[in-house]
Each structure stands twice: as structure tokens, then as C-alpha cells.
Design a protein around this motif. Structure first.
Motif, mmCIF file in Angstrom:
data_model
loop_
_atom_site.group_PDB
_atom_site.id
_atom_site.type_symbol
_atom_site.label_atom_id
_atom_site.label_comp_id
_atom_site.label_asym_id
_atom_site.label_seq_id
_atom_site.Cartn_x
_atom_site.Cartn_y
_atom_site.Cartn_z
ATOM 1 N N CYS A 170 0.838 -1.205 0.000
ATOM 2 C CA CYS A 170 0.000 0.000 0.000
ATOM 3 C C CYS A 170 0.873 1.255 0.000
ATOM 4 O O CYS A 170 1.793 1.387 0.807
ATOM 5 C CB CYS A 170 -0.901 -0.015 1.235
ATOM 6 S SG CYS A 170 -1.867 1.489 1.461
ATOM 7 N N ILE A 171 0.579 2.183 -0.887
ATOM 8 C CA ILE A 171 1.391 3.399 -0.996
ATOM 9 C C ILE A 171 1.336 4.223 0.286
ATOM 10 O O ILE A 171 2.329 4.830 0.689
ATOM 11 C CB ILE A 171 0.953 4.236 -2.218
ATOM 12 C CG1 ILE A 171 1.305 3.482 -3.511
ATOM 13 C CG2 ILE A 171 1.615 5.614 -2.213
ATOM 14 C CD1 ILE A 171 0.861 4.177 -4.783
ATOM 15 N N SER A 172 0.184 4.246 0.949
ATOM 16 C CA SER A 172 0.108 4.978 2.217
ATOM 17 C C SER A 172 1.088 4.388 3.225
ATOM 18 O O SER A 172 1.816 5.117 3.912
ATOM 19 C CB SER A 172 -1.313 4.940 2.775
ATOM 20 O OG SER A 172 -2.157 5.794 2.039
ATOM 21 N N TYR A 173 1.112 3.076 3.329
ATOM 22 C CA TYR A 173 2.056 2.424 4.244
ATOM 23 C C TYR A 173 3.500 2.684 3.817
ATOM 24 O O TYR A 173 4.349 3.051 4.640
ATOM 25 C CB TYR A 173 1.790 0.917 4.281
ATOM 26 C CG TYR A 173 2.919 0.126 4.898
ATOM 27 C CD1 TYR A 173 3.039 0.005 6.274
ATOM 28 C CD2 TYR A 173 3.891 -0.483 4.090
ATOM 29 C CE1 TYR A 173 4.089 -0.717 6.840
ATOM 30 C CE2 TYR A 173 4.940 -1.198 4.647
ATOM 31 C CZ TYR A 173 5.039 -1.307 6.025
ATOM 32 O OH TYR A 173 6.094 -1.999 6.573
ATOM 33 N N LEU A 174 3.778 2.513 2.540
ATOM 34 C CA LEU A 174 5.157 2.624 2.056
ATOM 35 C C LEU A 174 5.728 4.024 2.249
ATOM 36 O O LEU A 174 6.919 4.179 2.532
ATOM 37 C CB LEU A 174 5.227 2.229 0.582
ATOM 38 C CG LEU A 174 4.990 0.747 0.275
ATOM 39 C CD1 LEU A 174 4.825 0.534 -1.225
ATOM 40 C CD2 LEU A 174 6.127 -0.109 0.820
ATOM 41 N N THR A 175 4.900 5.041 2.095
ATOM 42 C CA THR A 175 5.390 6.415 2.194
ATOM 43 C C THR A 175 5.331 6.978 3.614
ATOM 44 O O THR A 175 5.943 8.013 3.885
ATOM 45 C CB THR A 175 4.601 7.354 1.267
ATOM 46 O OG1 THR A 175 3.202 7.259 1.581
ATOM 47 C CG2 THR A 175 4.827 7.003 -0.189
ATOM 48 N N GLY A 215 9.452 12.569 9.705
ATOM 49 C CA GLY A 215 10.795 13.125 9.680
ATOM 50 C C GLY A 215 11.290 13.479 8.284
ATOM 51 O O GLY A 215 10.776 12.996 7.274
ATOM 52 N N ARG A 216 12.314 14.295 8.243
ATOM 53 C CA ARG A 216 12.853 14.783 6.972
ATOM 54 C C ARG A 216 13.368 13.669 6.089
ATOM 55 O O ARG A 216 13.113 13.622 4.886
ATOM 56 C CB ARG A 216 13.967 15.798 7.249
ATOM 57 C CG ARG A 216 14.697 16.300 5.993
ATOM 58 C CD ARG A 216 15.994 15.527 5.740
ATOM 59 N NE ARG A 216 16.668 15.972 4.517
ATOM 60 C CZ ARG A 216 17.725 15.365 4.001
ATOM 61 N NH1 ARG A 216 18.224 14.275 4.590
ATOM 62 N NH2 ARG A 216 18.281 15.820 2.883
ATOM 63 N N ASP A 217 14.108 12.721 6.658
ATOM 64 C CA ASP A 217 14.775 11.711 5.836
ATOM 65 C C ASP A 217 13.771 10.844 5.076
ATOM 66 O O ASP A 217 13.919 10.604 3.868
ATOM 67 C CB ASP A 217 15.682 10.841 6.695
ATOM 68 C CG ASP A 217 16.845 11.622 7.289
ATOM 69 O OD1 ASP A 217 17.139 12.726 6.789
ATOM 70 O OD2 ASP A 217 17.464 11.137 8.259
ATOM 71 N N ARG A 218 12.752 10.349 5.773
ATOM 72 C CA ARG A 218 11.780 9.488 5.107
ATOM 73 C C ARG A 218 10.982 10.283 4.066
ATOM 74 O O ARG A 218 10.657 9.771 2.993
ATOM 75 C CB ARG A 218 10.839 8.858 6.133
ATOM 76 C CG ARG A 218 10.161 7.587 5.623
ATOM 77 C CD ARG A 218 9.251 6.966 6.676
ATOM 78 N NE ARG A 218 9.918 6.795 7.961
ATOM 79 C CZ ARG A 218 9.297 6.383 9.061
ATOM 80 N NH1 ARG A 218 8.000 6.109 9.029
ATOM 81 N NH2 ARG A 218 9.961 6.241 10.198
ATOM 82 N N PHE A 219 10.682 11.528 4.403
ATOM 83 C CA PHE A 219 9.918 12.350 3.466
ATOM 84 C C PHE A 219 10.727 12.635 2.202
ATOM 85 O O PHE A 219 10.218 12.490 1.077
ATOM 86 C CB PHE A 219 9.522 13.669 4.137
ATOM 87 C CG PHE A 219 8.697 14.569 3.266
ATOM 88 C CD1 PHE A 219 7.365 14.276 3.010
ATOM 89 C CD2 PHE A 219 9.240 15.708 2.687
ATOM 90 C CE1 PHE A 219 6.590 15.097 2.194
ATOM 91 C CE2 PHE A 219 8.484 16.534 1.883
ATOM 92 C CZ PHE A 219 7.155 16.233 1.637
#
Length: 345
Positions: A215-220, A298-302
Motif C-alpha cells: 500500500c502506498i500509504s504504508y510505504l510512504t 521526519g525529513r529523511d523518510r519524506f
């Protein structure tokens, strides 16, 4: 104490005056199917890295065990229906697509404040004890929402209503008061497959089943570290969440407008430029997303998400943004940047 039906009528009126669009009541024990479904979900490892879903399952699967003294669950729906077409941005690969619910203030804060005001009103009117929940406790809100008659869990596993569509947040007030319950809603999906067929990553193994790992929501949002390369290209320009299955639901023709202006999309989050977002350092990220649910990841994941979108864009002008991050201190960001560069060269 006021009579049950009379108190309930006034409770519903108070809930609507607080900004909720619907208020229904069920019993904590009205969802006997939840433990079996939860166990099957966990055994299939559909929860991915969300280890918290495998914890406190005796509560998550049985709301009656969460607070044994509770006799009624007041289920509330609050609309966040967008004023714009949330899928239109998918046609603009140089821009980032942010889920509608995250384009302004964090709904957890807004809904919980309304729930607390409603709970205080109920105590003042009828006594009893209360506990309020909104999406952060082991409470099966969607199942309780169906048991209370707010809607039904559609094939995309989200709550759908014939009167409201599926752009709704759910909140609950557990109380020791014995309030008249509502009739459960039945399924009205019929033979429709719109939500299943639109999913870019085939995250639904079957109707009413969601494999969060795809799921894109989960992955992002929830997934830590690099995303599998097989899935990166399917993320498109989604950089935080995904509304594709929600937007595809034909019941949204009955969607109710959001009552709180704080759910209206911030202009800078409705169609942000990927190049601007890729340039955010930690300080700038925190400042930009203060008060937003996006800040949580957080910045890194975003920025990782932004780089996947840049790699999927096919826009050569975004190449410098990716190249600038190939040596980022965060290894996942650097990996995403190098992948993006490969896609664009």
C-alpha cells in the motif's frame, strides 16, 4: 438521569453542533468478527513493519476488553471531503501528491478536541464515565463504525457511507452509560471494483483485504528504510499517503463538505514542486510541516519519498535535485537519490 432516547437525541444534536457529520451508537461487544480477521491479517504478515499492530491484540480485537465497564460506544464521523479532485495532481509528475487528510492541520488534534468537548457535555448532562479515542489506541474504529450504522467497511477496507461517502475521520467515546444503540449498516459495495482496480501497486489480494506492504500509504508513511525497487516505480508522484482507492469510490457523490476550514488544503501542500521539497534540510522540514501529520515521519523518510517521485517523473530538469543528495548523510536518502539519477539518465 434523562431517559435513554431523549438523552440520545440531545447527544446527537450536540455532536452535530460540535462539527461532526454523524453520530451513532453501538455496544463494545458488537464486533465479534474482529479477532479472527485481525489474526488472519497478522498471520499473513500484511502489517509489514507495523509491529504495534501485533501488540495488545486482546484489546485491538475486542473493544469490550479495552474498558470492561463501558456499556456504549458513541461513534462519530467528521468529514474532510476535498474541494478539489485529489487525483488531478497525478497528471503533473513534477509535483508531489500529498494525501488530502495531510494537506493542513493534524486531524488527531482537531477530532480529539471535539470528542473531549462532547464527552464533557455528556458527563454534565447524565454523569457516568467516559474515554475518548481517535486512531491512536487499539480500537477497531471502522468495525465499530459499521456496527453503529455509520457506514460499512468497503472493499478497500475503509468505511463507506451512503450519506457521506468515504472522506471521513472516525472518533469514539466509550461510556459507562447505557445508551440506545443503532442498527448496524450492511454492505452496499455490490459488484463494484473501482477501488481495487485503481490501486497502482495491487495492494488488495482480494476484496476487503489489504496487504499494507504494497500500500502506498504504508510505504510512504510507515515503512522505514529503502522501498523495494519493484515497488518504487509504482509510487508515481505520491510522496505522503495515497487517496486513489478513496477517490475512486462512487459513493463519494454523496460526500459532505468539510465543516472545519482547517481541513482545507494549504496552497503550498496541494501541488508542491518536487525540487523545492528535495532541498529541505531538517530545520526547514520541521518549520514547513509544523502542526502537520507529515512532521511525524521526519525529513529523511519524506525526502526519500520525494526522490522516488523525482525518479518516476521523467523530467530531466529534476536531475540536479537528485544528484545533490547522492551523498546525503542518511543512507536511505542517498540510495533513493542514486536510484532517481539512474531513472533520469
Amino acid at each position: 438521569m434523562k431517559s435513554g432516547p431523549e438523552l440520545k437525541e440531545r447527544l446527537v444534536a450536540q455532536a452535530l453542533s460540535e462539527g461532526f457529520v454523524a453520530c451513532r451508537i453501538c455496544r463494545p461487544w458488537d464486533v465479534p468478527h474482529v479477532p479472527e480477521r485481525l489474526q488472519a491479517f497478522l498471520e499473513a504478515v500484511y502489517h509489514g513493519q507495523m509491529e504495534w499492530m501485533a501488540e495488545r491484540t486482546h484489546w485491538r480485537g475486542n473493544p469490550a476488553a479495552l474498558w470492561p465497564e463501558a456499556k456504549s460506544v458513541i461513534m462519530l464521523a467528521e468529514s474532510y471531503s476535498p474541494e478539489h479532485d485529489p487525483t488531478e495532481i497525478l497528471q503533473h509528475p513534477q509535483l508531489g501528491a500529498i494525501s488530502v487528510y495531510a494537506q493542513n492541520k493534524d486531524y488527531h488534534d482537531l477530532v480529539k478536541k471535539r470528542l473531549k468537548r462532547l464527552a464533557r457535555w455528556l458527563i454534565a448532562e447524565a454523569g457516568g464515565e467516559v474515554k475518548v479515542f481517535v486512531d491512536t489506541a487499539p480500537v477497531p474504529e471502522k468495525a465499530l463504525g459499521q456496527a453503529a450504522g455509520l457506514g460499512w467497511q468497503g472493499k478497500h477496507t475503509n468505511l463507506v457511507s451512503r450519506e457521506l461517502g468515504n472522506w471521513v475521520f472516525l472518533g469514539s467515546v466509550f461510556t459507562t452509560l447505557d445508551l440506545p444503540e443503532d442498527k448496524a449498516e450492511r454492505d452496499h459495495c455490490g459488484s463494484c471494483r473501482a477501488c481495487l482496480d485503481v490501486c497502482p501497486t495491487d495492494a488488495f489480494p482480494a476484496p476487503y483485504q489489504l496487504d499494507a506492504r504494497r500500500c502506498i500509504s504504508y510505504l510512504t508513511i510507515e515503512h522505514k528504510g529503502p522501498v523495494d525497487e519493484e515497488l518504487r516505480g509504482k509510487l508515481g508522484n505520491h510522496i505522503y499517503g495515497c487517496d486513489d482507492c478513496l477517490a475512486a469510490c462512487p459513493w463519494n457523490k454523496f460526500a459532505v463538505a468539510a465543516s472545519d476550514i482547517r481541513y482545507a488544503a494549504r496552497e503550498d501542500l496541494m501541488a508542491p514542486n518536487l525540487s523545492d521539497l528535495a532541498a529541505l534540510d531538517d530545520t526547514a522540514f520541521r518549520a514547513k510541516f509544523s502542526g502537520s501529520p507529515i512532521k511525524r515521519i521526519g525529513r529523511d523518510r519524506f525526502v526519500r519519498n520525494v526522490l522516488y517521485a523525482i525518479g518516476n517523473s521523467g523530467v530531466p530538469d529534476l536531475l540536479p535535485s537528485a544528484m545533490a543528495l547522492t551523498d546525503d548523510p542518511d543512507p536511505t536518502v542517498a540510495d533513493a537519490a542514486r536510484w532517481a539519477v539512474q531513472q533520469l539518465t
